[in-house]
Design a protein around this motif. Structure first.
Motif, PDB file in Angstrom:
ATOM      1  N   MET B  26      -2.359  -3.406  -3.621  1.00 59.61           N
ATOM      2  CA  MET B  26      -2.750  -2.828  -4.920  1.00 59.61           C
ATOM      3  C   MET B  26      -3.739  -3.212  -4.825  1.00 59.61           C
ATOM      4  SD  MET B  26      -0.577  -1.304  -6.235  1.00 59.61           S
ATOM      5  CE  MET B  26      -0.813  -0.038  -6.313  1.00 59.61           C
ATOM      6  N   LYS B  27      -5.119  -2.598  -4.152  1.00 64.58           N
ATOM      7  CA  LYS B  27      -6.505  -2.443  -4.279  1.00 64.58           C
ATOM      8  C   LYS B  27      -7.021  -1.248  -5.693  1.00 64.58           C
ATOM      9  CE  LYS B  27     -10.854  -2.248  -2.126  1.00 64.58           C
ATOM     10  NZ  LYS B  27     -12.014  -1.487  -2.748  1.00 64.58           N
ATOM     11  N   TYR B  34      -7.447  -7.227  -5.549  1.00 60.26           N
ATOM     12  CA  TYR B  34      -6.207  -6.786  -5.217  1.00 60.26           C
ATOM     13  C   TYR B  34      -5.896  -7.396  -5.974  1.00 60.26           C
ATOM     14  CZ  TYR B  34      -8.190  -5.681  -0.381  1.00 60.26           C
ATOM     15  OH  TYR B  34      -8.831  -5.299   0.259  1.00 60.26           O
ATOM     16  N   THR B  35      -4.495  -6.432  -5.858  1.00 58.60           N
ATOM     17  CA  THR B  35      -2.990  -7.555  -7.297  1.00 58.60           C
ATOM     18  C   THR B  35      -2.118  -7.016  -7.079  1.00 58.60           C
ATOM     19  OG1 THR B  35      -2.572  -7.135 -10.048  1.00 58.60           O
ATOM     20  CG2 THR B  35      -4.084  -5.129  -8.315  1.00 58.60           C
ATOM     21  N   LEU B  36      -0.605  -7.207  -7.163  1.00 54.97           N
ATOM     22  CA  LEU B  36       0.347  -7.264  -7.548  1.00 54.97           C
ATOM     23  C   LEU B  36       0.688  -5.645  -8.905  1.00 54.97           C
ATOM     24  CD1 LEU B  36       2.521 -10.368  -8.166  1.00 54.97           C
ATOM     25  CD2 LEU B  36       2.104  -9.288  -5.920  1.00 54.97           C
ATOM     26  N   PRO B  37       2.014  -5.104  -7.874  1.00 58.66           N
ATOM     27  CA  PRO B  37       1.931  -4.016  -9.066  1.00 58.66           C
ATOM     28  C   PRO B  37       2.433  -4.223  -9.954  1.00 58.66           C
ATOM     29  CG  PRO B  37       3.089  -3.421  -6.785  1.00 58.66           C
ATOM     30  CD  PRO B  37       2.386  -4.526  -6.960  1.00 58.66           C
ATOM     31  N   GLY B  38       2.083  -4.039 -10.802  1.00 56.06           N
ATOM     32  CA  GLY B  38       2.474  -4.652 -12.365  1.00 56.06           C
ATOM     33  C   GLY B  38       2.269  -3.819 -14.221  1.00 56.06           C
ATOM     34  N   GLY B  39       2.936  -4.365 -14.653  1.00 55.42           N
ATOM     35  CA  GLY B  39       2.865  -3.430 -16.277  1.00 55.42           C
ATOM     36  C   GLY B  39       3.293  -3.605 -16.907  1.00 55.42           C
ATOM     37  N   ASP B 133      -7.892   2.139  -5.936  1.00 54.11           N
ATOM     38  CA  ASP B 133      -7.686   2.657  -4.639  1.00 54.11           C
ATOM     39  C   ASP B 133      -6.597   3.514  -3.408  1.00 54.11           C
ATOM     40  OD1 ASP B 133     -10.248   3.451  -5.175  1.00 54.11           O
ATOM     41  OD2 ASP B 133     -10.947   1.397  -4.163  1.00 54.11           O
ATOM     42  N   SER B 134      -5.901   2.041  -4.098  1.00 54.20           N
ATOM     43  CA  SER B 134      -4.699   1.978  -2.469  1.00 54.20           C
ATOM     44  C   SER B 134      -3.735   0.847  -2.532  1.00 54.20           C
ATOM     45  CB  SER B 134      -5.627   1.756  -0.791  1.00 54.20           C
ATOM     46  OG  SER B 134      -6.830   0.394  -0.996  1.00 54.20           O
ATOM     47  N   CYS B 135      -3.017   1.011  -1.844  1.00 53.80           N
ATOM     48  CA  CYS B 135      -2.008   0.171  -1.425  1.00 53.80           C
ATOM     49  C   CYS B 135      -2.095  -0.275   0.010  1.00 53.80           C
ATOM     50  CB  CYS B 135      -0.291   1.006  -1.497  1.00 53.80           C
ATOM     51  SG  CYS B 135       0.185   1.519  -3.399  1.00 53.80           S
TER      52      CYS B 135
END
Lengths: 247, 247
Positions: B26-27, B34-39, B133-135
């Motif tokens: 993920m930007k 940038y990051t991994l999708p997490g939560g 912003d975007s994947c």
């Protein structure tokens, strides 16, 4: 607020004795409850270090090669509050009266991270902590009733070890220094929970080329005496790095 | 108190395209991060379900076969408060002004559980959430700078996948329905990060007996055309159950 809220560690410690795969259980000092040695994580502590500390505090075992195997986070995981005494009352009611803040903290939903290690039962000196009457080595095929979801944790751990067995040579810590091929096969059978065909097993295991063959083991029928083996330290470690599989 | 304190999930989603192993990043919509999708995990939610929900919320991907691979619990893990803006101020200072309770909650020490999955990039429809912003699908060998310890998490995940490759046939989701042996070899090379000897690889892989050979792939030089293969569904699944190793 010394401990990480809602997270614990549990340790599955395995040994091999009398051709049986055994696991270390604590007998609690209330009721007839058995449990894995486990505990909480300090706020400023690595969870891997927490596993080492908890295991040492509860059993006296230290410096084991503890490996993380799974994190259990079902919302239905039971908490210590689900343990009832013979009158059907929550056992932690008593704790609540002594330390209500701690008891309240224990009511929260807990996620636990499981660790496992293999030890040489003969060399393992056990010192149970105050919460337990004693430590016991119990055959994994004949577990007593375990607290919380610890039976499920043990099964999941065995599943992971069986997978590892498929791509790594089994930990040397489970066999004596010198052993026969039958000893290795019995160990594999105990872990896998199945019988293996002797000729296939021997051929495949010897093909790994990690053993040194010693002199024959002396028995009455000397012509049928089995060879003794020991691990070739260097080759064993190289295979540990590389794995057994395709490449 | 809707969320489990001090625990998150992060997803490493891999795909294979143009003979490159790629990971979904993920930007963020602040800075060049940038990051991994997490939560986060809801108090009453299974962590595995949390990983599915978080991935769906952040990327639009759903129903993936997400597999847990490791729980990261170093006390030194950075938190979102460690992210600084170009003036060197904590980026979460702004959040703190809007929602001080949430910002405070984020200051705590966090443990994160990592999950991974393989997807078919061609079929994956991505819908980034509001925080991004975007994947992007990025070659794992050329990662940009990732937030927090996400680079470390990706490396640990690749390590685990390389081990799995050694005892399980690789996920079908990474290859087209019909493929050449060279396609399989390129995929294995991309994941392992090494070159493999063609004849050895082909022999070992075909020996697994999980492929169906189709007609030759038509090329200009028809006498050298490679065979096309597809997975034998039944045998593939049986091997997934059993593993590739010793037994």
């Amino acid at each position: 607020n010394e401990y990480q809220p809602g997270h614990s560690v549990d340790c599955a410690i395995f040994g091999y004795q009398d051709q049986e795969l055994k696991i270390l259980l604590m007998k609690m000092n209330f009721g007839e409850f058995y449990t894995l040695p486990g505990g909480f994580i300090k706020i400023d502590e690595h969870i891997d270090a927490a596993a080492q500390r908890v295991l040492y505090d509860r059993t006296g075992l230290k410096d084991l090669f503890l490996e993380q195997f799974y994190t259990f986070g079902a919302k239905e995981r039971p908490t210590l509050w689900d343990i009832k005494n013979e009158k059907g009352e929550p056992l932690f009611q008593q704790v609540s009266e002594v330390n209500s803040k701690f008891a309240k903290w224990l009511e929260n939903r807990f996620i636990t991270t499981g660790y496992f290690a293999f030890v040489d039962i003969e060399k393992a000196e056990l010192t149970p902590d105050m919460t337990s009457d004693s430590c016991h080595w119990v055959n994994v095929d004949h577990l007593p009733e375990l607290l919380l979801d610890h039976s499920f944790i043990v099964q999941k751990c065995l599943e992971q070890i069986r997978i590892q067995l498929n791509y790594l040579p089994i930990s040397k810590s489970l066999l004596p220094e010198a052993f026969t091929m039958q000893d290795v096969q019995k160990l594999y059978e105990a872990i896998l929970g199945i019988k293996l065909v002797r000729s296939n097993f021997q051929r495949k295991f010897l093909k790994l080329d990690i053993l040194i063959r010693l002199e024959k083991k002396m028995t009455g029928a000397s012509n049928k005496a089995p060879y003794l083996y020991m691990f070739d330290e260097e080759k064993y470690n190289a295979l540990l790095q590389k794995g057994i599989g395709l490449f």
